[in-house]
Design a protein around this motif. Sequence first.
Motif, short mmCIF file in Angstrom:
data_model
loop_
_atom_site.label_atom_id
_atom_site.label_comp_id
_atom_site.label_asym_id
_atom_site.label_seq_id
_atom_site.Cartn_x
_atom_site.Cartn_y
_atom_site.Cartn_z
N ASP A 36 53.84 115.84 6.06
CA ASP A 36 54.96 115.12 5.45
C ASP A 36 54.79 113.61 5.57
OD1 ASP A 36 56.37 117.38 4.57
OD2 ASP A 36 57.47 117.57 6.46
N LYS A 81 49.08 111.60 0.70
CA LYS A 81 49.04 110.54 -0.31
C LYS A 81 48.76 111.13 -1.68
CE LYS A 81 49.34 107.35 2.92
NZ LYS A 81 50.59 106.61 3.13
N GLN A 83 50.77 110.13 -9.72
CA GLN A 83 52.22 109.88 -9.59
C GLN A 83 52.84 109.58 -10.95
OE1 GLN A 83 53.72 107.26 -6.53
NE2 GLN A 83 51.92 107.61 -5.25
N PRO A 129 54.27 121.02 2.17
CA PRO A 129 54.54 119.58 2.08
C PRO A 129 54.00 118.97 0.79
CG PRO A 129 53.80 120.16 4.29
CD PRO A 129 53.60 121.37 3.43
N ASN A 180 56.43 119.86 -1.97
CA ASN A 180 57.61 119.01 -1.84
C ASN A 180 57.32 117.59 -2.32
OD1 ASN A 180 60.33 118.35 -0.78
ND2 ASN A 180 59.17 117.07 0.64
N LYS A 181 56.12 117.08 -2.03
CA LYS A 181 55.77 115.73 -2.46
C LYS A 181 55.77 115.64 -3.98
CE LYS A 181 54.56 112.79 -0.17
NZ LYS A 181 55.27 111.63 0.43
N GLU A 240 59.32 115.51 -5.15
CA GLU A 240 59.96 114.24 -4.85
C GLU A 240 59.63 113.17 -5.89
OE1 GLU A 240 60.55 114.14 -0.01
OE2 GLU A 240 58.71 113.31 -0.86
#
Length: 210
Positions: free
Chosen positions: A66, A70, A76, A104, A107-108, A111
């Motif tokens: 978490d 990167k 992104q 994780p 989840n990233k 997010e």
Amino acid sequence: MELLEKKIEEDRVTLVRQGISMGMDYEKYRDLVHHFAETKQTSGLSRSEANIEYTQLNDRRMKRWDKTLKVSGELQEKISGLESKMVFLVITESWCGDAAHSMPIMNKIAELNSNIGLKVVLRDENMELMDAFLTRGSRSIPKLVVFDMDKQEILGKWGPRPAQATEMVTNYKEEHGKLTPELKQDLQVWYNKDKGESILEEIVALLPLK
């Protein structure tokens, strides 16, 4: 056959909808795993000492992932441009070592775009859902189901581990007949070296990105 396949898919969609409606968000799941780790408990039907120890280890692993994971700026930007509303439905248990590395990352991804939700359900409490998403006949976890909320359809599924790690496990089973603590250690080394890139790449490939 076509009608049967359509009925099976409709039943899967119904089960996924139910899973989404009753699932935990990632924060609640992390709190649950941490609570189990602190109180020497575990989720699932088997409350063995080994599963309790794996839960404690996984709590530490997820905490590290978490903090350190990167995602490149280019990726992104692609993820943030997703316009369809999606939900990642994850079937898992607190003791699952592969899940500690992949969740994780899921989840990233979620997010990075408010159109992507993430819900978690425990396998042993949701066997009907689990049995709709077997891996070669096995109740292997984690299992990720990507669901398009706008179209109300399953876009894809992933799990229990990335392709290269799966190949490691398959080859080892063929040679040794079973998984051993030595293989599990080799897998952890592989996950740490890979830094989540394979999981990230494979899950993002399931999304309708431009």
